[in-house]
Scaffold this motif. Structure first.
Motif, PDB file in Angstrom:
ATOM      1  N   ALA A  17       0.789  -1.154  -0.092  1.00 26.89           N
ATOM      2  CA  ALA A  17       0.022   0.002   0.003  1.00 26.89           C
ATOM      3  C   ALA A  17       0.923   1.408  -0.159  1.00 26.89           C
ATOM      4  N   ARG A  18       1.828   1.357   0.840  1.00 26.93           N
ATOM      5  CA  ARG A  18       2.765   2.319   0.821  1.00 26.93           C
ATOM      6  C   ARG A  18       3.777   2.732  -0.406  1.00 26.93           C
ATOM      7  N   GLU A  19       4.031   1.619  -0.951  1.00 24.05           N
ATOM      8  CA  GLU A  19       4.663   1.494  -2.075  1.00 24.05           C
ATOM      9  C   GLU A  19       3.910   2.194  -3.543  1.00 24.05           C
ATOM     10  N   THR A  20       2.538   1.362  -3.414  1.00 20.77           N
ATOM     11  CA  THR A  20       1.625   1.843  -4.274  1.00 20.77           C
ATOM     12  C   THR A  20       1.403   3.638  -4.402  1.00 20.77           C
ATOM     13  N   LEU A  21       1.415   4.020  -2.937  1.00 22.59           N
ATOM     14  CA  LEU A  21       1.119   5.648  -2.910  1.00 22.59           C
ATOM     15  C   LEU A  21       2.459   6.398  -3.308  1.00 22.59           C
ATOM     16  N   GLU A  22       3.879   5.738  -3.030  1.00 23.44           N
ATOM     17  CA  GLU A  22       4.735   6.499  -3.329  1.00 23.44           C
ATOM     18  C   GLU A  22       4.899   6.673  -4.735  1.00 23.44           C
ATOM     19  N   ILE A  23       4.550   5.337  -5.518  1.00 22.94           N
ATOM     20  CA  ILE A  23       4.865   5.493  -6.981  1.00 22.94           C
ATOM     21  C   ILE A  23       4.055   6.441  -7.605  1.00 22.94           C
ATOM     22  N   VAL A 152       4.199   7.699 -17.434  1.00 24.40           N
ATOM     23  CA  VAL A 152       4.789   7.337 -15.895  1.00 24.40           C
ATOM     24  C   VAL A 152       5.905   6.566 -16.091  1.00 24.40           C
ATOM     25  N   ALA A 153       6.777   6.378 -15.188  1.00 23.19           N
ATOM     26  CA  ALA A 153       7.973   5.664 -15.461  1.00 23.19           C
ATOM     27  C   ALA A 153       7.520   4.031 -15.068  1.00 23.19           C
ATOM     28  N   LYS A 154       6.343   3.786 -14.332  1.00 26.16           N
ATOM     29  CA  LYS A 154       6.007   2.362 -14.304  1.00 26.16           C
ATOM     30  C   LYS A 154       4.636   2.736 -13.419  1.00 26.16           C
ATOM     31  N   GLU A 155       3.815   1.630 -13.647  1.00 29.76           N
ATOM     32  CA  GLU A 155       2.350   1.520 -13.025  1.00 29.76           C
ATOM     33  C   GLU A 155       2.848   1.041 -11.409  1.00 29.76           C
ATOM     34  N   ALA A 156       2.003   1.213 -10.744  1.00 27.64           N
ATOM     35  CA  ALA A 156       1.833   0.943  -9.135  1.00 27.64           C
ATOM     36  C   ALA A 156       1.774  -0.607  -9.089  1.00 27.64           C
ATOM     37  N   CYS A 157       1.100  -1.248  -9.963  1.00 26.19           N
ATOM     38  CA  CYS A 157       0.889  -2.853 -10.230  1.00 26.19           C
ATOM     39  C   CYS A 157       2.025  -3.360 -10.160  1.00 26.19           C
ATOM     40  N   PRO A 158       2.141  -4.304  -9.363  1.00 25.22           N
ATOM     41  CA  PRO A 158       3.517  -4.892  -9.301  1.00 25.22           C
ATOM     42  C   PRO A 158       3.806  -5.811 -10.363  1.00 25.22           C
ATOM     43  N   LEU A 159       2.902  -6.120 -11.138  1.00 32.95           N
ATOM     44  CA  LEU A 159       3.021  -6.468 -12.848  1.00 32.95           C
ATOM     45  C   LEU A 159       3.369  -5.657 -13.784  1.00 32.95           C
ATOM     46  N   ASN A 160       3.329  -4.367 -13.301  1.00 33.89           N
ATOM     47  CA  ASN A 160       3.477  -3.332 -14.212  1.00 33.89           C
ATOM     48  C   ASN A 160       2.467  -3.351 -15.326  1.00 33.89           C
ATOM     49  N   LEU A 161       1.368  -3.730 -14.876  1.00 42.51           N
ATOM     50  CA  LEU A 161       0.030  -3.996 -16.063  1.00 42.51           C
ATOM     51  C   LEU A 161      -1.023  -3.104 -15.963  1.00 42.51           C
ATOM     52  N   ALA A 162      -1.648  -3.431 -14.679  1.00 38.58           N
ATOM     53  CA  ALA A 162      -2.926  -2.620 -14.478  1.00 38.58           C
ATOM     54  C   ALA A 162      -2.737  -1.185 -14.379  1.00 38.58           C
ATOM     55  N   PRO A 163      -3.760  -0.456 -15.105  1.00 39.62           N
ATOM     56  CA  PRO A 163      -3.491   0.880 -15.203  1.00 39.62           C
ATOM     57  C   PRO A 163      -3.646   1.714 -13.508  1.00 39.62           C
ATOM     58  N   THR A 164      -2.799   2.106 -12.989  1.00 39.95           N
ATOM     59  CA  THR A 164      -2.894   2.629 -11.765  1.00 39.95           C
ATOM     60  C   THR A 164      -2.100   4.122 -11.669  1.00 39.95           C
ATOM     61  N   ALA A 165      -0.850   4.075 -11.630  1.00 40.74           N
ATOM     62  CA  ALA A 165       0.013   5.460 -11.748  1.00 40.74           C
ATOM     63  C   ALA A 165      -0.517   6.245 -12.905  1.00 40.74           C
ATOM     64  N   SER A 166      -0.768   5.569 -13.901  1.00 45.35           N
ATOM     65  CA  SER A 166      -0.916   6.240 -15.311  1.00 45.35           C
ATOM     66  C   SER A 166      -2.358   6.991 -15.289  1.00 45.35           C
ATOM     67  N   THR A 167      -3.365   6.177 -14.590  1.00 45.14           N
ATOM     68  CA  THR A 167      -4.822   6.803 -14.470  1.00 45.14           C
ATOM     69  C   THR A 167      -4.819   7.819 -13.408  1.00 45.14           C
ATOM     70  N   THR A 168      -4.124   7.617 -12.223  1.00 40.56           N
ATOM     71  CA  THR A 168      -3.871   8.902 -11.478  1.00 40.56           C
ATOM     72  C   THR A 168      -3.517  10.210 -11.777  1.00 40.56           C
ATOM     73  N   VAL A 169      -2.378   9.719 -12.637  1.00 43.25           N
ATOM     74  CA  VAL A 169      -1.732  11.314 -13.480  1.00 43.25           C
ATOM     75  C   VAL A 169      -2.837  11.620 -14.377  1.00 43.25           C
ATOM     76  N   THR A 170      -3.441  11.061 -15.131  1.00 42.94           N
ATOM     77  CA  THR A 170      -4.261  11.558 -16.006  1.00 42.94           C
ATOM     78  C   THR A 170      -5.462  12.335 -15.320  1.00 42.94           C
ATOM     79  N   LEU A 171      -5.795  11.623 -14.122  1.00 40.18           N
ATOM     80  CA  LEU A 171      -7.056  12.372 -13.258  1.00 40.18           C
ATOM     81  C   LEU A 171      -6.590  13.605 -12.861  1.00 40.18           C
ATOM     82  N   ALA A 172      -5.252  13.732 -12.289  1.00 37.72           N
ATOM     83  CA  ALA A 172      -4.931  14.976 -11.601  1.00 37.72           C
ATOM     84  C   ALA A 172      -4.622  15.883 -12.602  1.00 37.72           C
TER      85      ALA A 172
END
Length: 332
Positions: A17-23, A152-172
């Motif tokens: 959870a913390r790593e996801t938020l950091e990414i 984004v440099a990488k997604e927060a998903c450990p597999l680097n597949l599920a849109p996570t960091a990319s959707t957060t950045v787009t929303l922001a």
């Protein structure tokens, strides 16, 4: 055994959870730094301000969810917007888009087939096209009038597949566009309230005293020559815990409340002999009906009163407010 497993799972979940938020935080910081040397947002805001129609936002999958939220945020902050699903657009919904509109297309890859099939038509209409992608060299980015880089440099998903960091950045970045447009349009708190009439802010900024006050026969009042007993009957009949005392022209000269009665009981034996003007509170608090209801709340809280009289421009009694009226109207 199970307890040890639970502890390990909890510890790993906390770390992830913390790593996801950091990414995701790092991704937004990178976008922030990137915009320092990129004037694309300014160009996008200029196109959207010049739009005389609506802003149409489109995307599919997770980008579609983000597109819906961006459209909703734009609409609620002074920029009329709507979401159009690209697949539905290809089967008729594109008729909702006009040359007066501006089109925001969202695709992380910049190659989404459903979007790419309709965008040449949008371009031929003459509607300006703003793309939000993670690939500056993609087909969508190259087709757009303005490209907003949400890579984004990488997604927060450990597999680097599920849109996570990319959707957060787009929303922001969508929020950033909405805020920039809000400021450029001079959008105020009152404007926000008008588009949120069902919310707490809407009620506070749109509800006036005349919307919630009691009027006509519901207003308790007696003349200054009335006896205390007559005043108590009026308080009982009208159920406001008080009565106004008015002069011959209908102007309030005092008020008498349940609290005043409790304090008076120890001193008075025969209520029929007491004239209300001798025991009333003179010069009562009053407010005009065109004032905001929140102004009445502020006065009530300041002076610790539960009732207030409402007067017109000639200081004649036209209504009364109880704190419960304001609570029922959800102004408080």
């Amino acid at each position: 055994m199970l307890k040890a497993f639970d502890e390990n799972l909890t510890r790993r979940s906390m770390l992830l959870a913390r790593e996801t938020l950091e990414i995701e935080a790092d991704a937004i910081r990178a976008l922030h730094d990137r915009l320092a040397s990129d004037d694309s947002v300014g160009h996008a805001v200029g196109l959207l301000l010049a739009c005389t129609g609506r802003v149409v936002v489109s995307g599919i999958g997770k980008s579609g969810h983000i597109a819906r939220k961006i459209a909703a945020t734009l609409s609620s902050t002074g920029t009329p917007a709507m979401f159009v699903h690209p697949a539905e657009a290809a089967h008729g919904d594109l008729g909702m888009v006009t040359a007066q509109d501006a089109f925001i297309a969202i695709s992380n890859s910049g190659e989404t087939a459903e979007l790419m099939s309709i965008l040449p038509i949008v371009k031929r209409m003459g509607a300006p096209l703003i793309a939000m992608t993670g690939k500056p060299g993609s087909s969508l980015a190259l087709l757009a009038d303005v490209h907003l880089d949400v890579s984004v440099a990488k997604e927060a998903c450990p597999l680097n597949l599920a849109p996570t960091a990319s959707t957060t950045v787009t929303l922001a970045l969508g929020d950033a566009l909405a805020v920039a447009l809000l400021d450029a349009r001079g959008f105020k708190e009152e404007d926000f309230a008008r588009s949120h009439p069902g919310g707490a802010l809407g009620r506070r900024l749109l509800t006036h005293v005349f919307d919630v006050m009691r009027s006509g026969e519901a207003v308790p009042k007696v003349g200054a020559d009335a006896t205390l007993a007559q005043a108590l009957l009026e308080i009982t009949r009208k159920g406001m815990g008080m009565t106004a005392i008015v002069d011959l022209e209908g102007r309030p000269v005092g008020v008498f409340t349940d609290g005043d009665l409790r304090r008076l009981i120890e001193q008075v034996r025969d209520f029929t002999k007491v004239v209300i003007r001798d025991v009333m509170h003179a010069d009562p608090r009053r407010i005009q009906p065109d004032r905001l209801a929140v102004d009445a709340v502020a006065v009530m809280e300041q002076f610790r009163i539960n009732q207030m009289l409402v007067v017109d421009g000639d200081d004649k009694l036209v209504g009364a407010l109880h704190i419960h009226d304001l609570t029922r109207a959800k102004v408080i």
